[in-house]
Design an enzyme around this catalytic site. Structure first.
Site, mmCIF file in Angstrom:
data_model
loop_
_atom_site.group_PDB
_atom_site.id
_atom_site.type_symbol
_atom_site.label_atom_id
_atom_site.label_comp_id
_atom_site.label_asym_id
_atom_site.label_seq_id
_atom_site.Cartn_x
_atom_site.Cartn_y
_atom_site.Cartn_z
ATOM 1 N N SER A 135 86.615 -18.808 -45.732
ATOM 2 C CA SER A 135 85.312 -18.161 -45.827
ATOM 3 C C SER A 135 84.255 -19.246 -46.006
ATOM 4 O O SER A 135 84.354 -20.068 -46.910
ATOM 5 C CB SER A 135 85.349 -17.221 -47.042
ATOM 6 O OG SER A 135 84.110 -16.592 -47.239
ATOM 7 N N LYS A 160 85.542 -17.290 -41.314
ATOM 8 C CA LYS A 160 84.641 -16.185 -41.695
ATOM 9 C C LYS A 160 83.316 -16.785 -42.138
ATOM 10 O O LYS A 160 83.281 -17.701 -42.951
ATOM 11 C CB LYS A 160 85.304 -15.379 -42.815
ATOM 12 C CG LYS A 160 84.388 -14.532 -43.672
ATOM 13 C CD LYS A 160 85.204 -13.537 -44.498
ATOM 14 C CE LYS A 160 84.606 -13.296 -45.877
ATOM 15 N NZ LYS A 160 85.405 -12.339 -46.678
ATOM 16 N N LYS A 162 79.609 -16.134 -43.831
ATOM 17 C CA LYS A 162 78.790 -15.238 -44.652
ATOM 18 C C LYS A 162 77.425 -15.099 -43.986
ATOM 19 O O LYS A 162 76.799 -16.108 -43.625
ATOM 20 C CB LYS A 162 78.620 -15.834 -46.056
ATOM 21 C CG LYS A 162 79.907 -15.831 -46.864
ATOM 22 C CD LYS A 162 80.296 -14.417 -47.266
ATOM 23 C CE LYS A 162 81.379 -14.419 -48.334
ATOM 24 N NZ LYS A 162 81.743 -13.047 -48.743
ATOM 25 N N ASP A 187 80.860 -11.716 -42.685
ATOM 26 C CA ASP A 187 80.875 -10.864 -43.880
ATOM 27 C C ASP A 187 79.456 -10.799 -44.429
ATOM 28 O O ASP A 187 78.881 -11.824 -44.798
ATOM 29 C CB ASP A 187 81.830 -11.457 -44.928
ATOM 30 C CG ASP A 187 81.986 -10.570 -46.162
ATOM 31 O OD1 ASP A 187 81.370 -9.481 -46.208
ATOM 32 O OD2 ASP A 187 82.721 -10.976 -47.093
ATOM 33 N N GLU A 212 82.526 -7.558 -41.584
ATOM 34 C CA GLU A 212 82.949 -7.081 -42.899
ATOM 35 C C GLU A 212 81.758 -6.572 -43.703
ATOM 36 O O GLU A 212 80.747 -7.255 -43.820
ATOM 37 C CB GLU A 212 83.650 -8.229 -43.642
ATOM 38 C CG GLU A 212 84.241 -7.843 -44.987
ATOM 39 C CD GLU A 212 84.988 -9.010 -45.662
ATOM 40 O OE1 GLU A 212 85.319 -9.999 -44.973
ATOM 41 O OE2 GLU A 212 85.221 -8.923 -46.871
ATOM 42 N N ASP A 237 85.236 -3.809 -47.392
ATOM 43 C CA ASP A 237 85.656 -4.548 -48.595
ATOM 44 C C ASP A 237 85.145 -3.746 -49.801
ATOM 45 O O ASP A 237 85.847 -2.854 -50.312
ATOM 46 C CB ASP A 237 85.061 -5.973 -48.516
ATOM 47 C CG ASP A 237 85.265 -6.809 -49.772
ATOM 48 O OD1 ASP A 237 85.798 -6.302 -50.763
ATOM 49 O OD2 ASP A 237 84.870 -8.003 -49.781
ATOM 50 N N LYS A 261 91.696 -6.168 -51.809
ATOM 51 C CA LYS A 261 91.671 -7.109 -52.935
ATOM 52 C C LYS A 261 92.299 -6.389 -54.110
ATOM 53 O O LYS A 261 91.793 -5.341 -54.530
ATOM 54 C CB LYS A 261 90.235 -7.496 -53.293
ATOM 55 C CG LYS A 261 89.541 -8.352 -52.254
ATOM 56 C CD LYS A 261 88.117 -8.689 -52.672
ATOM 57 C CE LYS A 261 87.435 -9.526 -51.594
ATOM 58 N NZ LYS A 261 85.979 -9.619 -51.807
ATOM 59 N N GLY A 289 89.717 -12.398 -50.881
ATOM 60 C CA GLY A 289 89.775 -13.359 -51.980
ATOM 61 C C GLY A 289 88.548 -13.233 -52.859
ATOM 62 O O GLY A 289 87.524 -12.694 -52.437
HETATM 63 O O1 OSB Z 1 83.141 -10.585 -49.975
HETATM 64 O O2 OSB Z 1 85.021 -11.430 -49.588
HETATM 65 C C1 OSB Z 1 83.987 -11.408 -50.252
HETATM 66 C C2 OSB Z 1 83.933 -14.330 -52.678
HETATM 67 C C3 OSB Z 1 83.433 -13.717 -53.803
HETATM 68 C C4 OSB Z 1 83.090 -12.396 -53.751
HETATM 69 C C5 OSB Z 1 83.249 -11.677 -52.569
HETATM 70 C C6 OSB Z 1 83.774 -12.289 -51.447
HETATM 71 C C7 OSB Z 1 84.090 -13.653 -51.493
HETATM 72 C C8 OSB Z 1 84.575 -14.419 -50.340
HETATM 73 C C9 OSB Z 1 85.420 -15.639 -50.595
HETATM 74 O O3 OSB Z 1 84.294 -14.152 -49.202
HETATM 75 C C10 OSB Z 1 86.857 -15.342 -50.486
HETATM 76 C C11 OSB Z 1 87.756 -16.449 -50.994
HETATM 77 O O4 OSB Z 1 87.966 -17.418 -50.268
HETATM 78 O O5 OSB Z 1 88.270 -16.343 -52.135
HETATM 79 MG MG MG Z 2 83.823 -9.404 -48.399
#
Ligand code: OSB
Ligand code: MG
Length: 365
Positions: A135, A160, A162, A187, A212, A237, A261, A289
């Site tokens: 990510s 991925k 953001k 995402d 996402e 998510d 998750k 994650g």
């Molecule tokens: O939306 O998936 C998410 C991290 C913190 C809170 C939400 C998210 C995330 C990530 C990172 O996208 C995921 C990771 O590598 O742990």
């Molecule tokens: Mg997410």
């Protein structure tokens, strides 16, 4: 099994590089670590809420409060035959899934160790390696492109990105131009509304694996409206906190993929149930994650070893986020996978020295 002692710790570790999402930019992560002691066995769990209530209403402090004042006193009164038994204590407490998950997962670790089985096998996992994705946070364009290049060269199986309003189509356009047809997804962490559907339709042109959580964190209806208009699968998510949410999302057509998750849904038992529902309905799932330290990362890996987890996960190598961790690090294999630990329980050793070094608050119960 009787639990004699329980320890809670708040652990804080800086990131190797700040991590920015549509919520903001963060320099470090805090997690609440739970230790259960039963005779000479120790079970560990990591509660995954962030220190601010942006991803979910839970925070490290609400987790501490719910565990200390409502869950731990009940745990100390009871005997446990299996990790499932803790659900009876959870039933009366509404929400607070991340607090529940952390202690539930410590029970899974404890029982798996008692049975001398890996957590993966104990859950019914079948894979010996899991596909690793990464990510990538929001950064200036040149830094972002360098990051994508670095992670792609390291061998991650998908990237991925953001996104947030104003940081979306032009970024994806640029990545496609520089890196071609790589497995790519975005995402939004709920940063858009249906009024932004034009942005989503533009993103729809770039062959993304999925988009996402584009819309509200608690919405299912508007996601169904959006999914109907897009070729690209929507992945939920934040919106999926229970099996009921998952059932409704599938009925409404709110998404075609689910990110599971364990923390968000209240632990491994619930996570496995949602995975089974999706498997029966041919809906692909993958493990999300929460920037976990080693205990939480190990839990993610064990969950992702279940049969239905079939897309690359947000489970990257420890070095993606941290220089030092409270367990030995997870490393990326050359083929873009991470090996599922086979030792009993979570399968990694908690390093008491680094745990102590990064602890900012602790208490025994
Ligand atoms: O939306 O998936 C998410 C991290 C913190 C809170 C939400 C998210 C995330 C990530 C990172 O996208 C995921 C990771 O590598 O742990
Ligand atoms: Mg997410």
């Amino acid at each position: 099994m009787k639990i004699q002692k329980i320890e809670l710790r708040v652990v804080e570790i800086p990131y190797v590089h700040p991590f920015e999402t549509s919520f903001g930019r963060e320099e470090k992560n805090q997690e609440l670590v739970v230790r259960l002691c039963s005779d000479d066995i120790r079970g560990f769990g990591e509660c995954v809420a962030l220190d601010k209530p942006y991803y979910s209403y839970e925070t490290v402090q609400t987790e501490w409060h719910i565990l200390q004042d409502f869950i731990i006193p009940e745990v100390k009164k009871k005997e446990f035959e299996s990790p499932e038994d803790i659900q009876k204590i959870f039933r009366r407490i509404r929400g607070h899934f991340m607090a529940k998950a952390g202690i539930e997962e410590a029970f899974w670790d404890l029982f798996a160790k008692q049975k001398n089985m890996s957590l993966s096998k104990f859950l019914g996992g079948t894979k010996s390696t899991i596909d690793s994705g990464v990510s990538i946070g929001i950064d200036p364009m040149d830094v972002l492109l360098q990051n994508v290049n670095k992670r792609w060269e390291e061998g991650y199986k998908r990237i991925k990105i953001k996104i947030k309003p104003g940081w979306d189509v032009q970024v994806i356009k640029r990545i496609r131009k520089e890196f071609g047809d790589i497995p790519l997804m975005v995402d939004a962490n709920a940063a858009y509304t249906l009024q932004d559907r034009q942005v989503m339709k533009e993103l729809d042109q770039y062959g993304l694996m999925m988009i996402e959580q584009p819309l509200r964190y608690d919405d299912l209806h508007e996601h169904a409206v959006l999914q109907e208009e897009l070729e690209t699968p929507v992945c939920l998510d934040e919106s999926i906190k229970s099996i009921k949410d998952a059932e409704l999302a599938l009925q409404l057509g709110s998404c075609r993929i689910i990110n599971i998750k364990h923390g968000r849904v209240g632990g491994l038992l619930k996570a496995r149930e949602i995975h089974e529902l999706c498997l029966q309905n041919n809906v692909p799932v993958w493990a999300g994650g929460m920037l976990e330290f080693g205990i939480g990362r190990a839990t993610n890996v064990a969950l992702a070893s279940l049969e239905g987890f079939c897309l690359p996960h947000d489970i990257s190598a420890t070095s993606r986020y941290y220089n030092e961790d409270i367990t030995e690090p997870f490393v990326l294999n050359e083929d873009g996978t991470i090996t599922v630990p086979q030792n009993p329980g979570i399968g990694v050793q908690v390093n008491e020295d680094t745990l102590e070094k990064y602890t900012i608050k602790k208490r025994w119960y």
